[in-house]
Design a protein around this motif. Sequence first.
Motif, PDB file in Angstrom:
ATOM      1  N   LYS A  97       0.822  -1.218   0.000  1.00 48.80           N
ATOM      2  CA  LYS A  97       0.000   0.000   0.000  1.00 48.80           C
ATOM      3  C   LYS A  97       0.850   1.260   0.000  1.00 48.80           C
ATOM      4  CE  LYS A  97      -3.959  -2.130   2.274  1.00 48.80           C
ATOM      5  NZ  LYS A  97      -4.643  -2.385   3.549  1.00 48.80           N
ATOM      6  N   ASP A 188      -0.477  -6.385   3.507  1.00 44.20           N
ATOM      7  CA  ASP A 188      -0.395  -4.944   3.211  1.00 44.20           C
ATOM      8  C   ASP A 188      -0.556  -4.652   1.717  1.00 44.20           C
ATOM      9  OD1 ASP A 188       0.096  -2.244   4.047  1.00 44.20           O
ATOM     10  OD2 ASP A 188       2.117  -2.382   3.227  1.00 44.20           O
ATOM     11  N   ALA A 190      -2.247  -4.021  -2.043  1.00 42.57           N
ATOM     12  CA  ALA A 190      -3.392  -3.318  -2.642  1.00 42.57           C
ATOM     13  C   ALA A 190      -3.168  -3.233  -4.145  1.00 42.57           C
ATOM     14  CB  ALA A 190      -3.508  -1.912  -2.059  1.00 42.57           C
TER      15      ALA A 190
END
Length: 257
Positions: A97, A188, A190
């Motif tokens: 992210k 984590d 994305a």
Amino acid sequence: MIVSGLAQAQSIVMSSTTSTEQSGLFAHLLPEFKKASGIDVKVVALGTGQALDTARRGDADVVFVHDQAAEEKFVAEGFGLRRYPVMYNDFVLVGPKGDPVATKGSDIVAALKKISAANGAFISRGDKSGTHAAELRFWSQAGLADKKGSGYKECGCGMGPALNMAASTGAYVLADRGTWLNFKNRADLAILVEGDKQLFNQYGVMVVNPAKHPHVKAADAQKFVDWVVSPAGQNVIASYKIGGEQLFFPNAVAVAR
């Protein structure tokens, strides 16, 4: 009660991609086909290249994959009777992210150039799958076929394991959207790059040519092909959603046989 011999006769083997399996599509789609036809489908989930090789050896009756150039070659060489487009989704670049090398946007080639320049951690399928073929195509378009950076690692694995490796190491990875949406161990990660028209991901289906392998159950395999490109099959594909988001978009073309 169906006798075992008949049950065995009413089954076909489909070599397909890990993305169709790991996205959950087949668990949604194949029971509906069995209801309609009485035919069981045993799925051998591999990378597209391996799935096509399995069919070349005569170890599958039908192939459902996503590398159009390889599929057309398979048919041209006489291993498949005909290629039918079935559905599409898209590839996405997934990464931490925090996006340490600033890839975020809608340009996959620009993103890969940044990863290479920064020696960013990148997990490649490295398994001759449709996703791997697309990834290599994007590196080539970036002029970086041999300059992917020291952070580039090949896992020789399916889409799910590649995502797991990326999640555990904070790496970037090219994924198909379907498997990403069904992936639970995101840590984590994305989606960072999406919407580039080059990320379009088409799937096709082909019956293995019985002239090459006489034992192939071509008639039952063709029943699957006819169903999956029919309005009934296409509607089942469209109805598969996770969290309200559709994973695959049917686009079979109505054709006379």
